[in-house]
Design a protein around this motif. Structure first.
Motif, PDB file in Angstrom:
ATOM      1  N   LEU A  48       0.821  -1.206   0.000  1.00 21.66           N
ATOM      2  CA  LEU A  48       0.000   0.000   0.000  1.00 21.66           C
ATOM      3  C   LEU A  48       0.859   1.262   0.000  1.00 21.66           C
ATOM      4  O   LEU A  48       0.600   2.205  -0.765  1.00 21.66           O
ATOM      5  N   LEU A  49       1.864   1.290   0.848  1.00 25.71           N
ATOM      6  CA  LEU A  49       2.692   2.489   0.971  1.00 25.71           C
ATOM      7  C   LEU A  49       3.451   2.799  -0.317  1.00 25.71           C
ATOM      8  O   LEU A  49       3.437   3.929  -0.811  1.00 25.71           O
ATOM      9  N   ILE A  50       4.104   1.790  -0.867  1.00 32.51           N
ATOM     10  CA  ILE A  50       4.914   2.022  -2.065  1.00 32.51           C
ATOM     11  C   ILE A  50       4.033   2.324  -3.271  1.00 32.51           C
ATOM     12  O   ILE A  50       4.284   3.273  -4.025  1.00 32.51           O
ATOM     13  N   ALA A  51       2.974   1.536  -3.478  1.00 32.16           N
ATOM     14  CA  ALA A  51       2.093   1.747  -4.626  1.00 32.16           C
ATOM     15  C   ALA A  51       1.393   3.097  -4.535  1.00 32.16           C
ATOM     16  O   ALA A  51       1.224   3.792  -5.545  1.00 32.16           O
ATOM     17  N   GLY A  52       0.975   3.486  -3.317  1.00 27.42           N
ATOM     18  CA  GLY A  52       0.323   4.784  -3.148  1.00 27.42           C
ATOM     19  C   GLY A  52       1.249   5.932  -3.502  1.00 27.42           C
ATOM     20  O   GLY A  52       0.849   6.887  -4.187  1.00 27.42           O
ATOM     21  N   PHE A  53       2.498   5.848  -3.045  1.00 27.20           N
ATOM     22  CA  PHE A  53       3.480   6.882  -3.377  1.00 27.20           C
ATOM     23  C   PHE A  53       3.713   6.953  -4.888  1.00 27.20           C
ATOM     24  O   PHE A  53       3.803   8.046  -5.469  1.00 27.20           O
ATOM     25  N   LEU A  54       3.786   5.803  -5.532  1.00 28.55           N
ATOM     26  CA  LEU A  54       4.020   5.775  -6.978  1.00 28.55           C
ATOM     27  C   LEU A  54       2.836   6.378  -7.744  1.00 28.55           C
ATOM     28  O   LEU A  54       3.024   7.105  -8.725  1.00 28.55           O
ATOM     29  N   LEU A  55       1.611   6.091  -7.299  1.00 32.68           N
ATOM     30  CA  LEU A  55       0.428   6.638  -7.963  1.00 32.68           C
ATOM     31  C   LEU A  55       0.380   8.164  -7.843  1.00 32.68           C
ATOM     32  O   LEU A  55       0.074   8.865  -8.805  1.00 32.68           O
ATOM     33  N   LEU A  56       0.679   8.676  -6.657  1.00 36.27           N
ATOM     34  CA  LEU A  56       0.703  10.127  -6.482  1.00 36.27           C
ATOM     35  C   LEU A  56       1.837  10.754  -7.288  1.00 36.27           C
ATOM     36  O   LEU A  56       1.711  11.889  -7.773  1.00 36.27           O
ATOM     37  N   SER A  57       2.928  10.024  -7.460  1.00 36.95           N
ATOM     38  CA  SER A  57       4.033  10.525  -8.283  1.00 36.95           C
ATOM     39  C   SER A  57       3.604  10.653  -9.740  1.00 36.95           C
ATOM     40  O   SER A  57       3.954  11.623 -10.427  1.00 36.95           O
ATOM     41  N   VAL A  58       2.833   9.672 -10.204  1.00 35.35           N
ATOM     42  CA  VAL A  58       2.317   9.736 -11.572  1.00 35.35           C
ATOM     43  C   VAL A  58       1.418  10.953 -11.721  1.00 35.35           C
ATOM     44  O   VAL A  58       1.477  11.686 -12.714  1.00 35.35           O
ATOM     45  N   GLN A  59       0.548  11.175 -10.718  1.00 31.86           N
ATOM     46  CA  GLN A  59      -0.337  12.339 -10.747  1.00 31.86           C
ATOM     47  C   GLN A  59       0.479  13.630 -10.785  1.00 31.86           C
ATOM     48  O   GLN A  59       0.164  14.563 -11.533  1.00 31.86           O
ATOM     49  N   TYR A  60       1.528  13.696  -9.989  1.00 30.35           N
ATOM     50  CA  TYR A  60       2.343  14.912  -9.891  1.00 30.35           C
ATOM     51  C   TYR A  60       3.025  15.248 -11.214  1.00 30.35           C
ATOM     52  O   TYR A  60       3.052  16.406 -11.635  1.00 30.35           O
ATOM     53  N   PHE A  61       3.554  14.247 -11.883  1.00 25.99           N
ATOM     54  CA  PHE A  61       4.333  14.506 -13.089  1.00 25.99           C
ATOM     55  C   PHE A  61       3.509  14.479 -14.373  1.00 25.99           C
ATOM     56  O   PHE A  61       3.923  15.035 -15.392  1.00 25.99           O
ATOM     57  N   MET A  62       2.326  13.852 -14.348  1.00 25.65           N
ATOM     58  CA  MET A  62       1.582  13.672 -15.589  1.00 25.65           C
ATOM     59  C   MET A  62       0.220  14.346 -15.614  1.00 25.65           C
ATOM     60  O   MET A  62      -0.364  14.510 -16.679  1.00 25.65           O
ATOM     61  N   LYS A  63      -0.325  14.717 -14.442  1.00 25.14           N
ATOM     62  CA  LYS A  63      -1.657  15.308 -14.420  1.00 25.14           C
ATOM     63  C   LYS A  63      -1.653  16.559 -13.544  1.00 25.14           C
ATOM     64  O   LYS A  63      -0.610  17.145 -13.304  1.00 25.14           O
ATOM     65  N   ASP A  64      -2.837  16.936 -13.035  1.00 24.41           N
ATOM     66  CA  ASP A  64      -2.977  18.150 -12.242  1.00 24.41           C
ATOM     67  C   ASP A  64      -2.405  17.924 -10.846  1.00 24.41           C
ATOM     68  O   ASP A  64      -3.057  17.333  -9.979  1.00 24.41           O
ATOM     69  N   ARG A  65      -1.187  18.420 -10.599  1.00 25.70           N
ATOM     70  CA  ARG A  65      -0.513  18.181  -9.330  1.00 25.70           C
ATOM     71  C   ARG A  65      -1.166  18.917  -8.162  1.00 25.70           C
ATOM     72  O   ARG A  65      -1.010  18.526  -6.998  1.00 25.70           O
ATOM     73  N   ASP A  66      -1.910  19.976  -8.444  1.00 26.35           N
ATOM     74  CA  ASP A  66      -2.552  20.747  -7.368  1.00 26.35           C
ATOM     75  C   ASP A  66      -3.594  19.919  -6.618  1.00 26.35           C
ATOM     76  O   ASP A  66      -3.862  20.169  -5.440  1.00 26.35           O
ATOM     77  N   GLN A  67      -4.179  18.935  -7.297  1.00 33.65           N
ATOM     78  CA  GLN A  67      -5.204  18.107  -6.660  1.00 33.65           C
ATOM     79  C   GLN A  67      -4.658  17.295  -5.489  1.00 33.65           C
ATOM     80  O   GLN A  67      -5.405  16.939  -4.567  1.00 33.65           O
ATOM     81  N   ILE A  68      -3.371  16.994  -5.519  1.00 34.81           N
ATOM     82  CA  ILE A  68      -2.773  16.133  -4.500  1.00 34.81           C
ATOM     83  C   ILE A  68      -2.962  16.704  -3.097  1.00 34.81           C
ATOM     84  O   ILE A  68      -3.273  15.982  -2.151  1.00 34.81           O
ATOM     85  N   LEU A  69      -2.793  18.019  -2.941  1.00 34.53           N
ATOM     86  CA  LEU A  69      -2.976  18.655  -1.640  1.00 34.53           C
ATOM     87  C   LEU A  69      -4.355  19.275  -1.473  1.00 34.53           C
ATOM     88  O   LEU A  69      -4.856  19.403  -0.351  1.00 34.53           O
ATOM     89  N   ASP A  70      -4.977  19.649  -2.589  1.00 39.09           N
ATOM     90  CA  ASP A  70      -6.284  20.303  -2.524  1.00 39.09           C
ATOM     91  C   ASP A  70      -7.341  19.426  -1.863  1.00 39.09           C
ATOM     92  O   ASP A  70      -8.230  19.931  -1.174  1.00 39.09           O
ATOM     93  N   ILE A  71      -7.236  18.124  -2.030  1.00 38.31           N
ATOM     94  CA  ILE A  71      -8.246  17.214  -1.482  1.00 38.31           C
ATOM     95  C   ILE A  71      -8.265  17.237   0.043  1.00 38.31           C
ATOM     96  O   ILE A  71      -9.268  16.926   0.676  1.00 38.31           O
ATOM     97  N   TRP A  72      -7.144  17.686   0.663  1.00 43.32           N
ATOM     98  CA  TRP A  72      -7.064  17.761   2.127  1.00 43.32           C
ATOM     99  C   TRP A  72      -7.497  19.122   2.672  1.00 43.32           C
ATOM    100  O   TRP A  72      -7.591  19.297   3.892  1.00 43.32           O
ATOM    101  N   LYS A  73      -7.761  20.066   1.815  1.00 46.33           N
ATOM    102  CA  LYS A  73      -8.081  21.421   2.263  1.00 46.33           C
ATOM    103  C   LYS A  73      -9.544  21.594   2.650  1.00 46.33           C
ATOM    104  O   LYS A  73      -9.928  22.635   3.183  1.00 46.33           O
ATOM    105  N   HIS A  74     -10.360  20.611   2.374  1.00 48.25           N
ATOM    106  CA  HIS A  74     -11.787  20.683   2.678  1.00 48.25           C
ATOM    107  C   HIS A  74     -12.136  19.574   3.675  1.00 48.25           C
ATOM    108  O   HIS A  74     -11.814  18.405   3.445  1.00 48.25           O
ATOM    109  N   LYS A  75     -12.782  19.928   4.776  1.00 47.32           N
ATOM    110  CA  LYS A  75     -13.072  18.961   5.839  1.00 47.32           C
ATOM    111  C   LYS A  75     -13.868  17.757   5.328  1.00 47.32           C
ATOM    112  O   LYS A  75     -13.610  16.611   5.708  1.00 47.32           O
ATOM    113  N   ARG A  76     -14.838  18.039   4.477  1.00 48.45           N
ATOM    114  CA  ARG A  76     -15.706  16.965   4.002  1.00 48.45           C
ATOM    115  C   ARG A  76     -14.931  15.944   3.179  1.00 48.45           C
ATOM    116  O   ARG A  76     -15.045  14.735   3.402  1.00 48.45           O
ATOM    117  N   THR A  77     -14.144  16.433   2.203  1.00 47.70           N
ATOM    118  CA  THR A  77     -13.400  15.502   1.354  1.00 47.70           C
ATOM    119  C   THR A  77     -12.277  14.818   2.131  1.00 47.70           C
ATOM    120  O   THR A  77     -11.952  13.658   1.865  1.00 47.70           O
TER     121      THR A  77
END
Length: 306
Positions: A48-77
């Motif tokens: 879980l730890l390694i695969a999760g880090f790799l998936l977020l790395s793909v998001q950071y380099f290939m898609k909208d990297r702002d979403q990675i932290l934005d999801i934690w900025k709202h209490k509900r999400t």
């Protein structure tokens, strides 16, 4: 036109490859449990730890990297993501691996595919959908297929240990929750973000109970390391990534239908590679559950197109 056809071809390659990696990955995990005494809790945490880090790395380099932290900025999400990580991702991964450890990858994978029938029953009881003839057939196939698979046609004995059955059914329940609960998050955030963080949450919490660093891997032969890398990289990270990437060029109905190659790959790898015995009646049970998956895939297709 040619471009669309090329995209569809790539989509088919991605989903088929991802499904095969998922199925074979479970069988490779079974070999790690059986032949190298790898502990299931350690493997789930590390995976879980390694695969999760790799998936977020793909998001950071290939898609909208702002979403990675934005999801934690709202209490509900943030609350939804934490719940999804613990009761969805962690529960699915742990129960599935535990079922493999107590039984085998083929039975664990097939039991997990009872989840679609559970989802139908849940949505019907909540009056969010109407029970159709195809739904009834699918549920019947699930029950009959499970009976044949687990008893080999005889009630007097179970062909797999009881703990494997219990964990397998819990895996299906977890997968049903995982599928239904993620819908609201996926409306606003990429799948890589949701699943990547969910894996890290699950792995982080489990590491307090089963620290991934408290294991001596020095005595393992080189082939065991190869199997570990395969389970983490191909059986988890790449499998999920390829599956969701295929949705960019294929309809969800096509992706879900081709995803049935996962249990097929698990069954074939378990029987022919690990030399697990499978009786004729169990093959009939396997066919019933494949029928369940195909019916649900085609039903989904029809409902989406009308």
């Amino acid at each position: 036109m040619a471009s669309n056809q090329q995209n569809r071809k790539m989509g088919f390659i991605l989903v088929i490859t991802g499904a095969i990696f998922w199925g074979v990955g479970g069988t490779v995990a079974q070999k790690l449990f059986r032949d190298y005494s790898i502990e299931v809790n350690w493997l789930v945490t590390t995976r879980l730890l390694i695969a999760g880090f790799l998936l977020l790395s793909v998001q950071y380099f290939m898609k909208d990297r702002d979403q990675i932290l934005d999801i934690w900025k709202h209490k509900r999400t943030a609350f939804q993501l934490t719940t999804f990580g613990l009761l969805g991702m962690l529960a699915v991964q742990y129960t599935y691996m535990a079922s493999i450890q107590h039984g085998n990858a083929a039975v664990a994978t097939l039991l997990q595919y009872l989840a679609p029938a559970m989802i139908i029953i849940y949505l019907t009881l909540r009056k969010k959908t109407v029970l159709t003839r195809n739904d009834v057939i699918a549920i019947t196939l699930a029950l009959v297929g499970s009976f044949f698979l687990l008893t080999n046609g005889s009630i007097s004995h179970l062909s797999v240990p009881l703990p494997a059955i219990v964990w397998g059914v819990l895996s299906a329940v977890s997968l049903a929750f995982y599928t239904l609960y993620a819908i609201s998050l996926l409306k606003y955030y990429d799948s890589l973000v949701v699943v990547g963080w969910a894996m890290i949450i699950g792995g982080f919490v489990l590491s307090f109970i089963h620290p991934p660093w408290q294991i001596d891997l020095s005595s393992l032969p080189m082939e065991a390391y190869v199997y570990l890398i395969f389970v983490i990289l191909f059986g988890t990270m790449i499998a999920f990534w390829f599956y969701i990437e295929s949705l960019q060029s294929l309809l969800p109905k096509e992706t879900s239908l081709l995803g049935t190659l996962e249990p097929l790959a698990a069954v074939l790898a378990t029987v022919f590679w690990l030399q697990e015995s499978f009786g004729i009646v169990q093959w009939l049970g396997t066919a019933c559950i494949f029928g369940l998956i195909l019916i649900l895939a085609f039903s989904k297709k029809t409902s989406k197109e009308t």
